[in-house]
Scaffold this motif. Structure first.
Motif, short mmCIF file in Angstrom:
data_model
loop_
_atom_site.label_atom_id
_atom_site.label_comp_id
_atom_site.label_asym_id
_atom_site.label_seq_id
_atom_site.Cartn_x
_atom_site.Cartn_y
_atom_site.Cartn_z
N LEU A 1 0.82 -1.22 0.00
CA LEU A 1 0.00 0.00 0.00
C LEU A 1 0.85 1.27 0.00
CD1 LEU A 1 -2.80 -1.06 2.50
CD2 LEU A 1 -2.88 -1.07 0.00
N SER A 2 2.15 1.11 0.05
CA SER A 2 3.02 2.28 0.05
C SER A 2 3.04 2.91 -1.33
CB SER A 2 4.44 1.89 0.47
OG SER A 2 5.00 1.03 -0.49
N MET A 3 3.46 4.17 -1.39
CA MET A 3 3.50 4.92 -2.64
C MET A 3 4.95 5.20 -2.99
SD MET A 3 1.83 6.39 -5.00
CE MET A 3 0.77 7.71 -5.41
N ARG A 4 5.32 4.95 -4.23
CA ARG A 4 6.70 5.19 -4.69
C ARG A 4 6.85 6.67 -5.02
NH1 ARG A 4 11.42 6.03 -6.76
NH2 ARG A 4 12.71 4.30 -7.42
N ILE A 5 7.80 7.32 -4.36
CA ILE A 5 8.11 8.71 -4.66
C ILE A 5 9.40 8.71 -5.48
CG2 ILE A 5 8.65 10.98 -3.69
CD1 ILE A 5 5.82 9.96 -3.00
N TYR A 6 9.34 9.32 -6.65
CA TYR A 6 10.48 9.34 -7.56
C TYR A 6 11.41 10.51 -7.23
CZ TYR A 6 8.01 5.84 -10.23
OH TYR A 6 7.38 4.68 -10.60
N SER B 1 12.40 11.39 -12.08
CA SER B 1 11.28 12.10 -12.69
C SER B 1 11.66 12.75 -14.01
CB SER B 1 10.73 13.17 -11.73
OG SER B 1 10.15 12.56 -10.61
N GLN B 2 12.91 13.17 -14.13
CA GLN B 2 13.36 13.74 -15.40
C GLN B 2 13.47 12.66 -16.47
OE1 GLN B 2 17.00 15.64 -14.17
NE2 GLN B 2 15.98 17.59 -13.79
N ARG B 3 13.90 11.49 -16.10
CA ARG B 3 14.03 10.39 -17.06
C ARG B 3 12.69 9.77 -17.37
NH1 ARG B 3 18.64 7.06 -17.74
NH2 ARG B 3 19.66 9.06 -17.48
N LEU B 4 11.88 9.59 -16.33
CA LEU B 4 10.57 8.93 -16.47
C LEU B 4 9.48 9.99 -16.39
CD1 LEU B 4 11.33 6.02 -14.02
CD2 LEU B 4 11.02 5.78 -16.48
N ASP B 5 8.92 10.34 -17.52
CA ASP B 5 7.87 11.35 -17.51
C ASP B 5 6.60 10.80 -16.85
OD1 ASP B 5 6.50 9.82 -19.42
OD2 ASP B 5 7.03 11.13 -21.09
N VAL B 6 5.60 11.62 -16.75
CA VAL B 6 4.37 11.23 -16.06
C VAL B 6 3.72 10.01 -16.71
CG1 VAL B 6 2.82 12.80 -17.31
CG2 VAL B 6 2.29 12.15 -14.95
N ASN B 7 3.81 9.88 -18.03
CA ASN B 7 3.25 8.71 -18.70
C ASN B 7 3.99 7.44 -18.29
OD1 ASN B 7 1.29 10.14 -20.16
ND2 ASN B 7 2.76 10.64 -21.75
N CYS B 8 5.29 7.51 -18.21
CA CYS B 8 6.10 6.35 -17.80
C CYS B 8 5.80 5.96 -16.35
CB CYS B 8 7.59 6.64 -17.98
SG CYS B 8 8.13 6.76 -19.70
N ARG B 9 5.76 6.95 -15.48
CA ARG B 9 5.49 6.67 -14.07
C ARG B 9 4.08 6.09 -13.91
NH1 ARG B 9 7.89 11.89 -13.65
NH2 ARG B 9 5.91 12.76 -12.94
N GLY B 10 3.13 6.61 -14.65
CA GLY B 10 1.77 6.09 -14.61
C GLY B 10 1.71 4.66 -15.12
N PHE B 11 2.48 4.37 -16.16
CA PHE B 11 2.49 3.02 -16.71
C PHE B 11 3.12 2.04 -15.72
CE2 PHE B 11 3.99 -0.39 -19.56
CZ PHE B 11 2.77 -0.74 -20.12
N LEU B 12 4.17 2.46 -15.03
CA LEU B 12 4.75 1.60 -14.00
C LEU B 12 3.73 1.27 -12.91
CD1 LEU B 12 8.34 3.09 -13.62
CD2 LEU B 12 7.75 0.81 -14.47
N LEU B 13 2.98 2.27 -12.49
CA LEU B 13 1.93 2.05 -11.49
C LEU B 13 0.87 1.08 -12.03
CD1 LEU B 13 0.66 2.68 -8.75
CD2 LEU B 13 -0.40 4.70 -9.80
N ASN C 1 6.06 -6.28 -9.40
CA ASN C 1 5.88 -6.17 -7.96
C ASN C 1 6.88 -5.13 -7.47
OD1 ASN C 1 8.42 -7.47 -7.64
ND2 ASN C 1 7.43 -9.48 -7.67
N LEU C 2 6.96 -4.91 -6.18
CA LEU C 2 7.87 -3.89 -5.66
C LEU C 2 9.31 -4.14 -6.09
CD1 LEU C 2 6.48 -3.55 -2.01
CD2 LEU C 2 6.03 -2.07 -3.96
N LYS C 3 9.73 -5.37 -6.03
CA LYS C 3 11.11 -5.72 -6.35
C LYS C 3 11.40 -5.53 -7.84
CE LYS C 3 14.42 -9.42 -5.45
NZ LYS C 3 14.61 -10.72 -4.84
N THR C 4 10.53 -6.06 -8.70
CA THR C 4 10.79 -5.95 -10.13
C THR C 4 10.64 -4.51 -10.61
OG1 THR C 4 8.51 -6.65 -10.64
CG2 THR C 4 10.26 -8.34 -10.70
N ARG C 5 9.74 -3.74 -9.98
CA ARG C 5 9.62 -2.32 -10.33
C ARG C 5 10.94 -1.60 -10.07
NH1 ARG C 5 6.45 0.77 -6.18
NH2 ARG C 5 8.46 0.55 -5.16
N GLU C 6 11.54 -1.86 -8.93
CA GLU C 6 12.80 -1.21 -8.60
C GLU C 6 13.93 -1.66 -9.53
OE1 GLU C 6 13.15 1.44 -6.61
OE2 GLU C 6 10.97 1.27 -6.47
N MET C 7 13.89 -2.92 -9.94
CA MET C 7 14.87 -3.40 -10.91
C MET C 7 14.73 -2.64 -12.23
SD MET C 7 14.76 -7.50 -10.42
CE MET C 7 15.17 -8.27 -8.88
#
Length: 157
Positions: free
Chosen positions: A68-73, A78-90, A99-105
């Motif tokens: 339930l935690s929220m990833r803060i970039y 944030s410069q590399r991953l625009d809002v569309n990229c961050r939204g797609f990761l979510l 999952n949390l681990k693969t997202r961080e990878m």
């Protein structure tokens, strides 16, 4: 470097060709295909780090296991991953492709790229590359592949 990674993934990895290729031969083949040696070298290092995840020699840094935690970039992320990229990761987390681990990878491998020109399509390929190289992620890889290669728009009813 990203072009080299894409070429390698499409030519060797994704097509499940034998990857026991001599590094010198591979470097020469890539050079003959028109890639610069520095880009080839950087791509091979990038892939070696990805294999380290597979071999569990390294693990991504994440501070919580609470889903339930929220990833803060960070600002750099944030410069590399625009809002569309961050939204797609979510989105990928919500549909359980990541999952949390693969997202961080994925984020770590994106930040290791030597480009600032990064978009949503590039992100999808990095996700595929990461999932392909991780044991136990076959189902997630298949879902991601379906998302990437969805041709349902081409079908007329």
């Amino acid at each position: 470097m990203f072009d080299v990674l894409m070429y390698l993934f499409e030519t060797y990895i994704h097509n499940q060709e034998e990857m026991c290729v001599d590094q010198d031969k591979l470097t020469n083949d890539l050079s003959d295909a028109g890639f610069h040696r520095e880009d080839i070298f950087n791509a091979l290092i990038w892939l070696e780090k990805l294999v380290d995840y597979q071999d569990e020699l390294i693990s991504p840094i994440f501070l919580t296991t609470d889903s339930l935690s929220m990833r803060i970039y960070t600002q750099e992320e944030s410069q590399r991953l625009d809002v569309n990229c961050r939204g797609f990761l979510l989105f990928l987390e919500q549909i359980r492709v990541l999952n949390l681990k693969t997202r961080e990878m994925v984020i770590e491998r994106i930040m290791a790229l030597d480009t600032l020109d990064f978009n949503l399509d590039d992100l999808k390929w990095v996700v595929l590359m990461v999932l392909f190289n991780l044991p136990g992620c076959e189902g997630a890889y298949q879902k991601m592949e379906e998302l990437l290669f969805d041709h349902s728009d081409d079908i007329t009813h």
